[in-house]
Design an enzyme around this catalytic site. Sequence first.
Site, PDB file in Angstrom:
ATOM      1  N   ARG A 162       5.711 132.140 114.571  1.00  9.89           N
ATOM      2  CA  ARG A 162       6.021 132.844 112.968  1.00  9.89           C
ATOM      3  C   ARG A 162       5.565 134.605 113.850  1.00  9.89           C
ATOM      4  O   ARG A 162       5.406 134.684 112.808  1.00  9.89           O
ATOM      5  CB  ARG A 162       5.399 132.806 112.116  1.00  9.89           C
ATOM      6  CG  ARG A 162       5.819 131.414 111.354  1.00  9.89           C
ATOM      7  CD  ARG A 162       5.135 130.722 110.610  1.00  9.89           C
ATOM      8  NE  ARG A 162       5.963 129.728 109.402  1.00  9.89           N
ATOM      9  CZ  ARG A 162       5.483 128.352 109.601  1.00  9.89           C
ATOM     10  NH1 ARG A 162       4.679 127.748 110.668  1.00  9.89           N
ATOM     11  NH2 ARG A 162       5.614 127.891 108.909  1.00  9.89           N
TER      12      ARG A 162
ATOM     13  N   LEU B  13       9.661 128.103 120.998  1.00 13.12           N
ATOM     14  CA  LEU B  13       9.137 128.519 122.239  1.00 13.12           C
ATOM     15  C   LEU B  13       8.471 129.296 123.042  1.00 13.12           C
ATOM     16  O   LEU B  13       9.537 130.251 123.408  1.00 13.12           O
ATOM     17  CB  LEU B  13       9.407 127.723 123.030  1.00 13.12           C
ATOM     18  CG  LEU B  13      10.099 125.916 123.245  1.00 13.12           C
ATOM     19  CD1 LEU B  13      10.302 125.192 123.866  1.00 13.12           C
ATOM     20  CD2 LEU B  13       9.196 124.888 121.890  1.00 13.12           C
TER      21      LEU B  13
ATOM     22  N   ASP C  57      -3.571 124.497 116.304  1.00 15.21           N
ATOM     23  CA  ASP C  57      -3.023 123.720 114.750  1.00 15.21           C
ATOM     24  C   ASP C  57      -4.388 122.867 115.139  1.00 15.21           C
ATOM     25  O   ASP C  57      -4.458 121.699 115.491  1.00 15.21           O
ATOM     26  CB  ASP C  57      -1.606 123.138 115.199  1.00 15.21           C
ATOM     27  CG  ASP C  57      -0.928 124.551 115.022  1.00 15.21           C
ATOM     28  OD1 ASP C  57      -0.836 124.735 113.811  1.00 15.21           O
ATOM     29  OD2 ASP C  57       0.092 124.750 115.679  1.00 15.21           O
TER      30      ASP C  57
ATOM     31  N   HIS D 125       3.596 126.762 124.535  1.00 13.21           N
ATOM     32  CA  HIS D 125       4.238 125.564 123.899  1.00 13.21           C
ATOM     33  C   HIS D 125       4.730 125.499 125.556  1.00 13.21           C
ATOM     34  O   HIS D 125       4.457 124.117 126.290  1.00 13.21           O
ATOM     35  CB  HIS D 125       6.255 125.565 123.593  1.00 13.21           C
ATOM     36  CG  HIS D 125       5.792 125.993 122.183  1.00 13.21           C
ATOM     37  ND1 HIS D 125       5.771 127.380 122.080  1.00 13.21           N
ATOM     38  CD2 HIS D 125       5.385 125.108 121.379  1.00 13.21           C
ATOM     39  CE1 HIS D 125       6.358 126.469 119.717  1.00 13.21           C
ATOM     40  NE2 HIS D 125       5.434 125.662 119.918  1.00 13.21           N
TER      41      HIS D 125
ATOM     42  N   GLY E  94      10.356 124.443 118.185  1.00  8.37           N
ATOM     43  CA  GLY E  94      11.244 125.046 118.710  1.00  8.37           C
ATOM     44  C   GLY E  94      10.727 126.822 118.529  1.00  8.37           C
ATOM     45  O   GLY E  94       9.619 126.379 118.222  1.00  8.37           O
TER      46      GLY E  94
HETATM   47  O1  PAF Z   1       2.399 121.839 115.678  1.00  8.54           O
HETATM   48  C1  PAF Z   1       4.037 122.010 115.249  1.00  8.54           C
HETATM   49  O2  PAF Z   1       5.209 122.724 116.067  1.00  8.54           O
HETATM   50  C2  PAF Z   1       4.369 120.522 114.276  1.00  8.54           C
HETATM   51  O3  PAF Z   1       4.291 120.780 113.431  1.00  8.54           O
HETATM   52  C3  PAF Z   1       4.917 119.082 114.882  1.00  8.54           C
HETATM   53  C4  PAF Z   1       3.683 118.673 115.648  1.00  8.54           C
HETATM   54  C5  PAF Z   1       5.851 119.495 115.765  1.00  8.54           C
HETATM   55  C6  PAF Z   1       5.077 118.455 114.067  1.00  8.54           C
HETATM   56  O4  PAF Z   1       6.075 118.430 113.750  1.00  8.54           O
END
Ligand code: PAF
Length: 285
Positions: free
Chosen positions: A192, A37, A155, A41, A35
């Site tokens: 963040r 977003l 990530d 995203h 979330g």
């Molecule tokens: O990357 C993220 O936001 C989280 O690690 C994920 C993949 C939604 C799992 O909670």
Amino acid sequence: MREKISVIRNADELKTWTRQQKLAGKTIGLVPTMGYLHAGHRSLIEAAVKACDVVVVSDFVNPTQFGPSEDYATYPRDEAKDLALCDEAGASVLFVPTVETLYPNGQDSAWVEVNHLGDHFCGAQRPGHFRGVTTVVMKLLLLSHADKAFFGEKDYQQLTIIRRMVSDFGVDCEIVGCPLVRESDGLALSSRNVNLKGNARKDALVLYRGLLAAKALFASGERRSEALIEAAKNVIESVAEASIQYIEVADPDTLDIFKDKTGERVQMLMAVRVGGVRLIDNMRL
Ligand code: PAF
């Protein structure tokens, strides 16, 4: 006309809905998120909408991937804004589960764990983090019956671990990695970033600048790991408020760390705390 997005909060309801879509011959895309977003995203959702008939976005701050002293309680949340963004981007369902519906037998029950790939980088500093990620992602893949699931390269270690999990378990879902999205000044988008107050927002640019310094050195022919890491370090350490958690150069597929000389395909990964906020970034050199 496209149907308006629906919100599903219950795991069984999502399973039933996605099963119906499958029976109707539709392909399903999943975009797992926590979330709050942002445009990063949104780029994942748009890629999913392009590639699949229906798209489920999950919006769940997953407690099992946070350590006891981490920011689970204060992680930013805004469901109404997330819903509007998902609707605009063309998603079919926003899945907002409760902790109880995703962890019906408690949070310390069945785990999914990928060994070794999570031992270094973020995994070394956040024990149990990747076990929480793989466990929740496996739950989401099973509930959504997804044909394709979309994750950001921001990530990078997470994406590599999820690919390995899906390959090891033979999960019938394609994992699609999407390019990291940056602000116009180079800061990698992250939920963040909202916690970067005052000068910290500007100081946070050292991650990008450090990566660019290493990339330029690599382009000039340097292949000694230490020299590449030093180039990034020098830039980052020029900002007093930045404290390096790790900087490494690794093989982009296996994440094996190059200790001495690098190969020709090299990923630099780093985590740096700026003004109390832990930021990660990475780049192909
Ligand atoms: O990357 C993220 O936001 C989280 O690690 C994920 C993949 C939604 C799992 O909670």
